[in-house]
Design a protein around this motif. Structure first.
Motif, PDB file in Angstrom:
ATOM      1  N   GLN A  50       1.785  -3.294   8.064  1.00 56.56           N
ATOM      2  CA  GLN A  50       1.310  -1.881   8.394  1.00 56.56           C
ATOM      3  C   GLN A  50       2.025  -0.522   7.624  1.00 56.56           C
ATOM      4  O   GLN A  50       1.424  -0.040   6.909  1.00 56.56           O
ATOM      5  CB  GLN A  50       0.788  -1.617   9.667  1.00 56.56           C
ATOM      6  N   ALA A  51       3.395  -0.603   7.563  1.00 55.23           N
ATOM      7  CA  ALA A  51       4.189   0.535   7.173  1.00 55.23           C
ATOM      8  C   ALA A  51       4.024  -0.018   5.643  1.00 55.23           C
ATOM      9  O   ALA A  51       3.812   1.245   4.878  1.00 55.23           O
ATOM     10  CB  ALA A  51       5.417   0.437   7.511  1.00 55.23           C
ATOM     11  N   TYR A  52       4.273  -0.905   5.182  1.00 52.54           N
ATOM     12  CA  TYR A  52       4.049  -1.091   3.585  1.00 52.54           C
ATOM     13  C   TYR A  52       2.571  -0.674   3.089  1.00 52.54           C
ATOM     14  O   TYR A  52       2.540  -0.007   2.148  1.00 52.54           O
ATOM     15  CB  TYR A  52       4.407  -2.463   3.147  1.00 52.54           C
ATOM     16  N   THR A  54       0.319   1.081   4.541  1.00 53.73           N
ATOM     17  CA  THR A  54       0.090   2.459   4.557  1.00 53.73           C
ATOM     18  C   THR A  54       0.809   3.390   3.421  1.00 53.73           C
ATOM     19  O   THR A  54       0.220   4.256   2.918  1.00 53.73           O
ATOM     20  CB  THR A  54       0.629   2.988   5.903  1.00 53.73           C
ATOM     21  N   ALA A  55       2.159   2.835   2.896  1.00 56.09           N
ATOM     22  CA  ALA A  55       2.778   3.717   1.960  1.00 56.09           C
ATOM     23  C   ALA A  55       2.255   3.148   0.553  1.00 56.09           C
ATOM     24  O   ALA A  55       2.202   4.174  -0.491  1.00 56.09           O
ATOM     25  CB  ALA A  55       4.222   3.089   2.126  1.00 56.09           C
ATOM     26  N   ASP A  57      -0.082   3.121  -2.389  1.00 52.78           N
ATOM     27  CA  ASP A  57      -1.118   4.009  -2.816  1.00 52.78           C
ATOM     28  C   ASP A  57      -2.098   3.036  -3.629  1.00 52.78           C
ATOM     29  O   ASP A  57      -1.696   1.881  -4.020  1.00 52.78           O
ATOM     30  CB  ASP A  57      -0.987   5.158  -3.575  1.00 52.78           C
ATOM     31  N   ARG A  61      -1.717  -0.509  -5.426  1.00 55.54           N
ATOM     32  CA  ARG A  61      -2.451  -1.390  -5.061  1.00 55.54           C
ATOM     33  C   ARG A  61      -3.235  -2.363  -6.213  1.00 55.54           C
ATOM     34  O   ARG A  61      -3.185  -3.369  -6.423  1.00 55.54           O
ATOM     35  CB  ARG A  61      -3.581  -1.097  -4.028  1.00 55.54           C
ATOM     36  N   GLY A 127      -5.763  -3.801   3.722  1.00 54.21           N
ATOM     37  CA  GLY A 127      -5.115  -2.530   4.165  1.00 54.21           C
ATOM     38  C   GLY A 127      -4.316  -2.515   5.570  1.00 54.21           C
ATOM     39  O   GLY A 127      -4.722  -3.476   6.247  1.00 54.21           O
ATOM     40  N   ALA A 128      -3.856  -1.431   5.746  1.00 51.63           N
ATOM     41  CA  ALA A 128      -2.960  -1.422   7.092  1.00 51.63           C
ATOM     42  C   ALA A 128      -3.970  -1.457   8.323  1.00 51.63           C
ATOM     43  O   ALA A 128      -3.552  -2.184   9.284  1.00 51.63           O
ATOM     44  CB  ALA A 128      -2.383   0.002   7.113  1.00 51.63           C
ATOM     45  N   ASP A 129      -4.945  -0.822   8.545  1.00 50.10           N
ATOM     46  CA  ASP A 129      -5.977  -0.992   9.317  1.00 50.10           C
ATOM     47  C   ASP A 129      -6.591  -2.131   9.450  1.00 50.10           C
ATOM     48  O   ASP A 129      -7.227  -2.468  10.511  1.00 50.10           O
ATOM     49  CB  ASP A 129      -6.926   0.069   9.346  1.00 50.10           C
TER      50      ASP A 129
END
Length: 170
Positions: A50-52, A54-55, A57, A61, A127-129
């Protein structure tokens, strides 16, 4: 057989060079300097993923899902071919069936890496979510297994090199 070695070695080296360049110049800066999933030898947790994600962009991606995806599809195939070729050459004195068995770790590596790439692409798309622990754990297990199989393949080459037989004189 060993005449093909320089060509078989040049392909994965060239692919890795381009992947490292893309990672250093685009992917890593667009991911907050965090390490890509593929490079994490010991795997990653849901929080790491999730950290990766989120970071990472939109540019990072896009590079991961297009350019690096294509290169990282070709790389494991060419690298496994090189490992298999070197293994077969190093075990030239063994029975052909034994030699084929010794190529299995290299083939398994390619399979694990290709599956890992598909799983990582799924993480990036989600994605993170959108990722969950099951998705991340499965991708992480494939990442770890890929690295273990590379280690086994390289260690096997080392053992075969040490055991190589010298031609017997008549």
């Amino acid at each position: 057989m060993m005449r093909a070695t320089p060509i078989l070695a040049a392909l994965p080296v060239a692919l890795m060079g381009v992947m490292l360049w893309l990672s250093a110049t685009i992917l890593t800066p667009h991911a907050g300097s965090l390490a890509a999933f593929d490079t994490r030898v010991l795997g990653y947790t849901l929080a790491d993923a999730q950290a990766y994600l989120t970071a990472l962009d939109d540019t990072g991606r896009a590079v991961y899902l297009v350019e690096l995806r294509v290169l990282d599809t070709l790389f494991p195939i060419t690298f496994a071919l090189l490992l298999g070729h070197l293994t077969l050459g190093a075990a030239h004195w063994m029975h052909p069936w034994s030699r084929m068995i010794l190529v299995l770790p290299a083939a398994a590596y390619a399979l694990m890496d290709l599956c890992e790439n598909a799983l990582v692409a799924g993480l990036i798309r989600a994605g993170a979510d959108g990722v969950n622990a099951d998705m991340v754990n499965l991708a992480s297990e494939f990442t770890i297994t890929k690295w273990v199989l590379v280690l086994i393949s390289v260690a096997l080459l080392g053992v075969l090199w040490l055991l190589r037989r010298k031609p017997q004189q008549a």
